[in-house]
Every structure is written in structure tokens, then in C-alpha cells.
Design a protein around this motif. Structure first.
Motif, mmCIF file in Angstrom:
data_model
loop_
_atom_site.group_PDB
_atom_site.id
_atom_site.type_symbol
_atom_site.label_atom_id
_atom_site.label_comp_id
_atom_site.label_asym_id
_atom_site.label_seq_id
_atom_site.Cartn_x
_atom_site.Cartn_y
_atom_site.Cartn_z
ATOM 1 N N ALA A 378 0.830 -1.204 0.000
ATOM 2 C CA ALA A 378 0.000 0.000 0.000
ATOM 3 C C ALA A 378 0.866 1.255 0.000
ATOM 4 O O ALA A 378 0.549 2.240 -0.687
ATOM 5 N N ALA A 379 1.961 1.234 0.761
ATOM 6 C CA ALA A 379 2.872 2.383 0.789
ATOM 7 C C ALA A 379 3.523 2.582 -0.579
ATOM 8 O O ALA A 379 3.644 3.715 -1.069
ATOM 9 N N ARG A 380 3.936 1.488 -1.205
ATOM 10 C CA ARG A 380 4.532 1.595 -2.542
ATOM 11 C C ARG A 380 3.510 2.135 -3.535
ATOM 12 O O ARG A 380 3.828 2.998 -4.372
ATOM 13 N N ALA A 381 2.285 1.654 -3.446
ATOM 14 C CA ALA A 381 1.237 2.121 -4.349
ATOM 15 C C ALA A 381 1.018 3.622 -4.210
ATOM 16 O O ALA A 381 0.869 4.342 -5.205
ATOM 17 N N ASP A 382 1.004 4.106 -2.972
ATOM 18 C CA ASP A 382 0.752 5.525 -2.742
ATOM 19 C C ASP A 382 1.858 6.382 -3.332
ATOM 20 O O ASP A 382 1.598 7.419 -3.949
ATOM 21 N N LEU A 383 3.108 5.949 -3.163
ATOM 22 C CA LEU A 383 4.217 6.729 -3.714
ATOM 23 C C LEU A 383 4.201 6.694 -5.239
ATOM 24 O O LEU A 383 4.472 7.714 -5.894
ATOM 25 N N SER A 395 -0.924 -2.053 -9.814
ATOM 26 C CA SER A 395 -0.433 -3.386 -9.467
ATOM 27 C C SER A 395 -0.181 -3.510 -7.962
ATOM 28 O O SER A 395 -0.530 -4.522 -7.336
ATOM 29 N N ALA A 396 0.398 -2.461 -7.368
ATOM 30 C CA ALA A 396 0.695 -2.490 -5.937
ATOM 31 C C ALA A 396 -0.584 -2.448 -5.105
ATOM 32 O O ALA A 396 -0.702 -3.142 -4.083
ATOM 33 N N TYR A 397 -1.566 -1.636 -5.528
ATOM 34 C CA TYR A 397 -2.841 -1.598 -4.818
ATOM 35 C C TYR A 397 -3.546 -2.956 -4.891
ATOM 36 O O TYR A 397 -4.148 -3.413 -3.913
ATOM 37 N N GLU A 398 -3.495 -3.589 -6.047
ATOM 38 C CA GLU A 398 -4.136 -4.895 -6.194
ATOM 39 C C GLU A 398 -3.472 -5.923 -5.285
ATOM 40 O O GLU A 398 -4.155 -6.758 -4.677
ATOM 41 N N ARG A 399 -2.141 -5.858 -5.173
ATOM 42 C CA ARG A 399 -1.432 -6.781 -4.284
ATOM 43 C C ARG A 399 -1.809 -6.504 -2.825
ATOM 44 O O ARG A 399 -2.064 -7.432 -2.048
ATOM 45 N N ALA A 400 -1.860 -5.237 -2.447
ATOM 46 C CA ALA A 400 -2.233 -4.878 -1.072
ATOM 47 C C ALA A 400 -3.659 -5.325 -0.768
ATOM 48 O O ALA A 400 -3.934 -5.853 0.319
ATOM 49 N N LEU A 401 -4.550 -5.138 -1.713
ATOM 50 C CA LEU A 401 -5.945 -5.515 -1.521
ATOM 51 C C LEU A 401 -6.083 -7.021 -1.366
ATOM 52 O O LEU A 401 -6.893 -7.507 -0.552
ATOM 53 N N ALA A 402 -5.293 -7.770 -2.094
ATOM 54 C CA ALA A 402 -5.348 -9.228 -1.996
ATOM 55 C C ALA A 402 -4.867 -9.726 -0.636
ATOM 56 O O ALA A 402 -5.303 -10.780 -0.154
ATOM 57 N N LEU A 403 -3.992 -8.962 0.002
ATOM 58 C CA LEU A 403 -3.410 -9.387 1.282
ATOM 59 C C LEU A 403 -4.175 -8.852 2.493
ATOM 60 O O LEU A 403 -4.126 -9.453 3.572
ATOM 61 N N ALA A 404 -4.874 -7.728 2.348
ATOM 62 C CA ALA A 404 -5.562 -7.095 3.481
ATOM 63 C C ALA A 404 -6.740 -7.947 3.936
ATOM 64 O O ALA A 404 -7.480 -8.485 3.117
ATOM 65 N N ARG A 405 -6.931 -8.037 5.257
ATOM 66 C CA ARG A 405 -8.029 -8.823 5.817
ATOM 67 C C ARG A 405 -9.076 -7.959 6.515
ATOM 68 O O ARG A 405 -10.186 -8.409 6.762
#
Length: 422
Positions: A378-383, A395-405
Motif C-alpha cells: 500500500a505504501a509503494r502504491a501511494d508513492l 499493481s501495488a494496490y491490487e497486491r495490497a488488496l489481496a493481502l488485506a483482511r
């Protein structure tokens, strides 16, 4: 003595007991561990006590001291169980001294101070150095806070069966080694402090940023961790105990502002600082000053100092990111970890620009240590978003979303993802 109303509707009793279980069950459990000397027996007694209340309170009424009643009922059932199993013969010799009918409340006021410390005793038992560090934390989160095995597993980033095995082994170790259920002597306290501080903070973190579920926070866990932090500080006024309590207070001061009325996540930079609890901030800042005055500055004190810098800023624009980055540099030396490195990178990005921070985060992710940590992505996506690198941000947001619970985090990430230009 029971209240005058002799009968209550079963649904009213169930609602009362449900509320008591949420608010009091771990205190009752801790007291039963002290009285019975066995984790599993105390857990069984806890449920037996609530079951007895469910059966008896509709006709007998709610006792004047319901927690005392539940402890007494659970203890009575446990003694009966011990006798039936023909174990621990010595209990028969002392049973008359502890046995009481479930509807007879003990002189609770006389034991109040002792009982208030039961959870602190339980924490020191769970954090005994005879147990492995990961077992200390897992057992405390289960025994002291009543967290489900699955939630503890999420916090550890390991499987639920692994956590269950750690808890079983820890209980067996306590039993087989005869680990006492007590607060250590003054001479032994300092060496035991680090493990207890770590566990209390993990309890707080589970409340401050719940590992899963529909809500961002669990106020009950945060309040309990702060209460335990105060008890520990009264017992042992060490600088890091000051620092930990300060850190928890400063973080908890922002609770109301961290979510919207609809329960959506609100980032620090967008929070209404008028909602921050100024009494907690003042107390936390004073504790930070006391800890720094001791000149033995540890990781909790440094984290509290970072939180204090945020609290002192009138708004996000006037935050002293240079000071925060410097404090993170000290923290990375005192307690190096990938998460500390990530937070340092974010602070540097705020101070020196997103490109500098992104390079640091990419280096951290390249090690693989935070590959499954949603906040890193999520931090990488924001930057990337701030730099206009929208494909990478997506791509980074999608990865963060897949991992967030956690539901509020997932909603926030989904909104950020949807807002990216096509």
C-alpha cells in the motif's frame, strides 16, 4: 445476596451474560487460574460458571456481585470435576476451605486488590523465560485476551494449527515445570520486563489495528493493554514501561478520528485533529519526557516520541518530518526490522520526496521479508500514485488488496484503486 426481583426473562439473562462475557471473562479466567492452578481446568470452569448462571439467574435473579458469583460457581464445578476424576488427591483435603455454593457470593471487597492484579500475574506466567518467545506471545493473547487462534495466527503470519500447537506446548511446559502463577520478585523483574512489554504492546496492536474483521479497532483490547501498562508501571517504573504507556496513550488518542461515521478508514493526514483526545496526548507527552530524562532510551520510548511529534503538529502540513525521520533512524539502530525500515522510508518520502522513499521501499521489498505485508505494498502504491506511475500503483494496490483482511482497509484500498486514471 440476590436482587429483589426473583424472576428474569431468559433472554434478559442471556443478554446480561453475553455482555459480562465480553467485558469480564478474561478477568474471571485469570482469577480461576490463580485459584485452580491449571489453564485448561480454569477455561472449563469459566464456561461452567456461565452455564450455571444461564440456568439459575432467570429464577434466582442476578447476584449483587455477578463476577464473584461466576468465579465461585466455576471453582465449585472445577472441584467437583477434580473429585470425579480422582486426581490431585490433595485437593480433597483443602476443598472445604474453597468450596462454596454457586449462589453464595464471597466477601469480594476484601479480595478486590488481589483480584485486580490477577491478569498481571497471568501475563508474567505466560511470559516466563522457560517458554519460547513466540509461545509467550501466543499464550498471552489467547489466555489473557481471549483472542481466537485464527486471529493470533494472522498476527503472526503463520497457520492456525501452528499457533494451536504453540499454545498447547506452552501450557504443558507451565504445568510440567511447575511455573508459579505470580509476579516475579523485585530482583527478577527487570530481566522479565522485555517479554511482558512486548506482549502488552501486541495486545494493544490487536486492538489498535485488528488483524481481521469488519471494524478497524477493538476498544476493549486497547483499554485492557493500557490498564495493564499502568499496572506494570506502578510495579516497575522503568523508562521503557514509561515509553510503552506513552506510546499506547498517544496512539489511542487518535481513535475517534481514524474512522468516519460510516466506519471507513481515515488516514493520519486527513484526520480531524479536533477529535484527538488532548488529555491522552498531554499524559503521553509527559511520560515521553520522563522516559527521555532517564537517559536510557529504548524502542518504545522512540516510537512514543514519534507519535508525540505527530500529536504536536497543528495539521499534517506542519508535521516535522525531519524530526520523525531522525527518530526512525535511531529506532532502526535500536531495534532493526523490516517494518521499522518501511516506516523510516515513508518518513523520508515525506521529507525528501516520493522518489527517494520509493527507492527505499523497493529495496525493502526486494529482500522478500515484507512480500506478504499489505501495508508495504500500500505504501509503494501511494508513492507510485504521487509520482504518476499509475500502472505500478495499480499493481501495488491490487497486491495490497489481496493481502488485506480488515474490511475498512480493503474498502479504502479499493477506493484508491478505483480512483486511479485508466
Amino acid at each position: 445476596m440476590l436482587q429483589s426481583a426473583p424472576r428474569l426473562a431468559p433472554e434478559v439473562v442471556r443478554e446480561t451474560l453475553d455482555a459480562m462475557y465480553r467485558e469480564e471473562s478474561r478477568r474471571i479466567f485469570a482469577t480461576l487460574v490463580r485459584l485452580l492452578g491449571d489453564f485448561d481446568l480454569a477455561e472449563e470452569a469459566l464456561h461452567d460458571g456461565f452455564r450455571a448462571a444461564l440456568e439459575q439467574w432467570p429464577t434466582q435473579g442476578v447476584p449483587d456481585h455477578p463476577r464473584a458469583w461466576l468465579v465461585s460457581a466455576g471453582r465449585f464445578k472445577a472441584i467437583d470435576t477434580i473429585r470425579r476424576r480422582a486426581r490431585f488427591q490433595a485437593w480433597d483435603d483443602s476443598a472445604d476451605a474453597v468450596e462454596a455454593a454457586p449462589d453464595a457470593a464471597p466477601a469480594w471487597d476484601e479480595e478486590a486488590e488481589v483480584l485486580e492484579d490477577d491478569r498481571l500475574r497471568l501475563i508474567f506466567t505466560c511470559c516466563n523465560p522457560a517458554l519460547a518467545p513466540d509461545a509467550q506471545v501466543a499464550l498471552t493473547l489467547r489466555a489473557v485476551c481471549g483472542l481466537a487462534t485464527e486471529d493470533i495466527a494472522s498476527a503472526f503470519l503463520v497457520s492456525a494449527p501452528t499457533i494451536a500447537q504453540r499454545i498447547v506446548r506452552a501450557k504443558a511446559r507451565i504445568r510440567d515445570a511447575g511455573i508459579p502463577y505470580q509476579v516475579p520478585s523485585a530482583a527478577d523483574l527487570p530481566e522479565r520486563l522485555d517479554a511482558v512489554l512486548r506482549v502488552i504492546y501486541l495486545v494493544f496492536n490487536e486492538g489498535y489495528a485488528a488483524s481481521s474483521g469488519e471494524t478497524l479497532t477493538r476498544a476493549d483490547l486497547c483499554a485492557e493493554a493500557i490498564r495493564l501498562g499502568r499496572l506494570l508501571l506502578d510495579l516497575l517504573p522503568e523508562p521503557e514501561a514509561l515509553g510503552l504507556l506513552a506510546l499506547m496513550l498517544l496512539q489511542e488518542s487518535r481513535r475517534t478520528a481514524r474512522t468516519s461515521v460510516s466506519g471507513d478508514l481515515v488516514l493520519l493526514e486527513a484526520q480531524d485533529r479536533g477529535l484527538w483526545n488532548r488529555e491522552m496526548i498531554a499524559e503521553g507527552a509527559a511520560l515521553v519526557a520522563r522516559a527521555f530524562a532517564a537517559r536510557r532510551i529504548g524502542p518504545y520510548t522512540l516510537q512514543a516520541a514519534i507519535a508525540a511529534v505527530h500529536a504536536e503538529a497543528a495539521d499534517a502540513a506542519t508535521t516535522d518530518w525531519g524530526q520523525i525521520a531522525g527518530l526512525y533512524e535511531l529506532l532502526s539502530r535500536a531495534e532493526p526490522s523490516p517494518v521499522v525500515a518501511l516506516n523510516r522510508a515513508v518518513a523520508i518520502a515525506m521529507r525528501d520526496g516520493p522518489a527517494v522513499g520509493l527507492a527505499l521501499i523497493d529495496g525493502i521489498l526486494a529482500t522478500g521479508e515484507l512480500a506478504d505485508y499489505h501495508l508495504a505494498h500500500a505504501a509503494r502504491a501511494d508513492l507510485c500514485r504521487r509520482l504518476g506511475r499509475n500502472a505500478e500503483a495499480r499493481s501495488a494496490y491490487e497486491r495490497a488488496l489481496a493481502l488485506a483482511r480488515l474490511a475498512p482497509e480493503r474498502k479504502f484500498l479499493a477506493r484508491r484503486l478505483a480512483a486511479l486514471p485508466a
